[in-house]
Design a protein around this motif. Structure first.
Motif, PDB file in Angstrom:
ATOM      1  N   ILE A  29       0.842  -1.205   0.000  1.00 59.55           N
ATOM      2  CA  ILE A  29       0.000   0.000   0.000  1.00 59.55           C
ATOM      3  C   ILE A  29       0.870   1.244   0.000  1.00 59.55           C
ATOM      4  O   ILE A  29       0.598   2.217  -0.719  1.00 59.55           O
ATOM      5  CB  ILE A  29      -0.965  -0.023   1.203  1.00 59.55           C
ATOM      6  CG1 ILE A  29      -2.028  -1.093   1.001  1.00 59.55           C
ATOM      7  CG2 ILE A  29      -1.611   1.338   1.413  1.00 59.55           C
ATOM      8  CD1 ILE A  29      -2.899  -1.345   2.212  1.00 59.55           C
ATOM      9  N   THR A  30       1.926   1.228   0.801  1.00 59.80           N
ATOM     10  CA  THR A  30       2.838   2.371   0.857  1.00 59.80           C
ATOM     11  C   THR A  30       3.461   2.622  -0.511  1.00 59.80           C
ATOM     12  O   THR A  30       3.558   3.775  -0.963  1.00 59.80           O
ATOM     13  CB  THR A  30       3.942   2.114   1.911  1.00 59.80           C
ATOM     14  OG1 THR A  30       3.323   1.859   3.164  1.00 59.80           O
ATOM     15  CG2 THR A  30       4.876   3.297   2.025  1.00 59.80           C
ATOM     16  N   LEU A  39      -4.008   1.250  -9.323  1.00 54.42           N
ATOM     17  CA  LEU A  39      -2.891   1.017  -8.406  1.00 54.42           C
ATOM     18  C   LEU A  39      -3.167  -0.187  -7.500  1.00 54.42           C
ATOM     19  O   LEU A  39      -2.256  -0.956  -7.189  1.00 54.42           O
ATOM     20  CB  LEU A  39      -2.612   2.264  -7.560  1.00 54.42           C
ATOM     21  CG  LEU A  39      -1.998   3.451  -8.307  1.00 54.42           C
ATOM     22  CD1 LEU A  39      -1.940   4.667  -7.401  1.00 54.42           C
ATOM     23  CD2 LEU A  39      -0.613   3.092  -8.820  1.00 54.42           C
ATOM     24  N   ALA A  40      -4.400  -0.343  -7.077  1.00 55.37           N
ATOM     25  CA  ALA A  40      -4.762  -1.472  -6.221  1.00 55.37           C
ATOM     26  C   ALA A  40      -4.543  -2.789  -6.964  1.00 55.37           C
ATOM     27  O   ALA A  40      -3.988  -3.747  -6.398  1.00 55.37           O
ATOM     28  CB  ALA A  40      -6.217  -1.347  -5.756  1.00 55.37           C
ATOM     29  N   VAL A  44      -3.464  -5.175  -3.827  1.00 56.56           N
ATOM     30  CA  VAL A  44      -4.080  -4.815  -2.541  1.00 56.56           C
ATOM     31  C   VAL A  44      -5.560  -4.545  -2.787  1.00 56.56           C
ATOM     32  O   VAL A  44      -5.978  -4.267  -3.921  1.00 56.56           O
ATOM     33  CB  VAL A  44      -3.412  -3.581  -1.899  1.00 56.56           C
ATOM     34  CG1 VAL A  44      -1.981  -3.866  -1.528  1.00 56.56           C
ATOM     35  CG2 VAL A  44      -3.511  -2.364  -2.779  1.00 56.56           C
ATOM     36  N   LYS A  45      -6.347  -4.625  -1.744  1.00 56.26           N
ATOM     37  CA  LYS A  45      -7.768  -4.338  -1.875  1.00 56.26           C
ATOM     38  C   LYS A  45      -7.971  -2.842  -2.106  1.00 56.26           C
ATOM     39  O   LYS A  45      -7.306  -2.004  -1.488  1.00 56.26           O
ATOM     40  CB  LYS A  45      -8.517  -4.750  -0.607  1.00 56.26           C
ATOM     41  CG  LYS A  45      -8.589  -6.231  -0.396  1.00 56.26           C
ATOM     42  CD  LYS A  45      -9.406  -6.547   0.829  1.00 56.26           C
ATOM     43  CE  LYS A  45      -9.499  -8.036   1.051  1.00 56.26           C
ATOM     44  NZ  LYS A  45     -10.275  -8.343   2.254  1.00 56.26           N
ATOM     45  N   TYR A  46      -8.901  -2.536  -2.980  1.00 59.74           N
ATOM     46  CA  TYR A  46      -9.179  -1.142  -3.302  1.00 59.74           C
ATOM     47  C   TYR A  46      -9.624  -0.379  -2.054  1.00 59.74           C
ATOM     48  O   TYR A  46      -9.168   0.740  -1.808  1.00 59.74           O
ATOM     49  CB  TYR A  46     -10.250  -1.047  -4.396  1.00 59.74           C
ATOM     50  CG  TYR A  46     -10.758   0.362  -4.584  1.00 59.74           C
ATOM     51  CD1 TYR A  46     -10.001   1.292  -5.287  1.00 59.74           C
ATOM     52  CD2 TYR A  46     -11.968   0.758  -4.034  1.00 59.74           C
ATOM     53  CE1 TYR A  46     -10.448   2.594  -5.434  1.00 59.74           C
ATOM     54  CE2 TYR A  46     -12.426   2.058  -4.176  1.00 59.74           C
ATOM     55  CZ  TYR A  46     -11.653   2.974  -4.872  1.00 59.74           C
ATOM     56  OH  TYR A  46     -12.085   4.271  -5.013  1.00 59.74           O
ATOM     57  N   ASP A  47     -10.533  -0.974  -1.265  1.00 62.75           N
ATOM     58  CA  ASP A  47     -11.053  -0.279  -0.079  1.00 62.75           C
ATOM     59  C   ASP A  47      -9.942   0.066   0.903  1.00 62.75           C
ATOM     60  O   ASP A  47      -9.935   1.155   1.482  1.00 62.75           O
ATOM     61  CB  ASP A  47     -12.106  -1.147   0.625  1.00 62.75           C
ATOM     62  CG  ASP A  47     -13.358  -1.323  -0.216  1.00 62.75           C
ATOM     63  OD1 ASP A  47     -13.614  -0.461  -1.077  1.00 62.75           O
ATOM     64  OD2 ASP A  47     -14.065  -2.326  -0.014  1.00 62.75           O
ATOM     65  N   THR A  48      -9.015  -0.854   1.072  1.00 66.57           N
ATOM     66  CA  THR A  48      -7.919  -0.620   1.999  1.00 66.57           C
ATOM     67  C   THR A  48      -7.017   0.495   1.477  1.00 66.57           C
ATOM     68  O   THR A  48      -6.620   1.396   2.234  1.00 66.57           O
ATOM     69  CB  THR A  48      -7.094  -1.908   2.203  1.00 66.57           C
ATOM     70  OG1 THR A  48      -7.985  -2.971   2.543  1.00 66.57           O
ATOM     71  CG2 THR A  48      -6.067  -1.740   3.296  1.00 66.57           C
ATOM     72  N   LEU A  49      -6.717   0.478   0.190  1.00 64.88           N
ATOM     73  CA  LEU A  49      -5.901   1.533  -0.407  1.00 64.88           C
ATOM     74  C   LEU A  49      -6.613   2.876  -0.320  1.00 64.88           C
ATOM     75  O   LEU A  49      -5.996   3.898   0.011  1.00 64.88           O
ATOM     76  CB  LEU A  49      -5.578   1.196  -1.867  1.00 64.88           C
ATOM     77  CG  LEU A  49      -4.701   2.190  -2.614  1.00 64.88           C
ATOM     78  CD1 LEU A  49      -3.328   2.287  -1.964  1.00 64.88           C
ATOM     79  CD2 LEU A  49      -4.566   1.796  -4.068  1.00 64.88           C
TER      80      LEU A  49
END
Length: 152
Positions: A12-13, A32-33, A38-43
Motif C-alpha cells: 500500500i505504501t 494502483l490497487a 491490494v484491496k481497493y477499499d484498503t488503499l
C-alpha cells in the motif's frame, strides 16, 4: 477484522508513493490497487489518512486480571508439588469464564441478594434456643465421627 498484514501495508505504501510521485494525469486508485495486489477499499482508506487498525487480540477471553489469577494458580500448584497439566489450566480458565457468564446471566439475582445485618446476627446468637441448637449440633458431629471431648 483481519489480522495486521505487514507485507500488504508495504505494498500500500508503494502504491501511494507511486500515486504521489506521478505527474498529471494521476493513475486511479483502482489501477494502483490491481497493480500492487491490494484491496481497493484498503488503499482508499490509507489514501484518506485512515490508519490500519491493529487493536490486538480481540478474541482474548480472560481479562488481564483473570489471566494473572490463572498464572498464580499454576505457580501455587507448582509450589505445592502438583505440576499442573494442560487440562488443569483449561479447567481453571473455564471456571473463571463460567463464573463470569453466570453472574452476567443472573445479574438481577446477584444485585437483589442482601446479607443479614450484624445487628440481626447478634440478636440471633443471644437467643437461648439458637445457642442450645448450636451445641446440640456440635455434640451430634462429635458423636458421629467418634471425636473425644479431650481432642476438642
Amino acid at each position: 477484522m483481519p489480522p495486521f498484514n505487514h507485507a500488504q501495508e508495504l505494498r500500500i505504501t508503494k502504491a501511494l508513493q507511486e500515486y504521489y510521485d506521478a505527474l498529471e494525469p494521476k493513475p486511479t486508485l483502482a489501477k494502483l490497487a490491481r497493480k500492487h495486489l491490494v484491496k481497493y477499499d484498503t488503499l482508499y482508506n490509507r489514501f484518506n489518512r485512515r490508519k490500519a487498525q491493529n487493536r490486538g487480540g480481540q478474541n482474548t477471553r480472560l481479562t488481564k486480571k483473570e489471566d494473572e489469577g490463572v498464572k498464580k494458580y499454576m505457580w501455587f500448584l507448582v509450589r505445592i508439588g502438583a505440576l499442573p497439566s494442560k487440562k488443569d489450566i483449561v479447567a481453571a480458565a473455564n471456571s473463571i469464564l463460567e463464573g463470569r457468564r453466570y453472574l452476567k446471566k443472573n445479574k438481577a439475582l446477584f444485585e437483589s441478594l442482601r446479607g443479614k445485618t450484624l445487628q440481626v446476627k447478634r440478636k440471633a446468637t443471644h437467643q437461648k434456643e439458637e445457642i442450645q441448637r448450636h451445641f446440640d449440633d456440635f455434640k451430634a458431629i462429635l458423636d458421629e465421627f467418634g471425636i473425644l471431648q479431650k481432642d476438642v
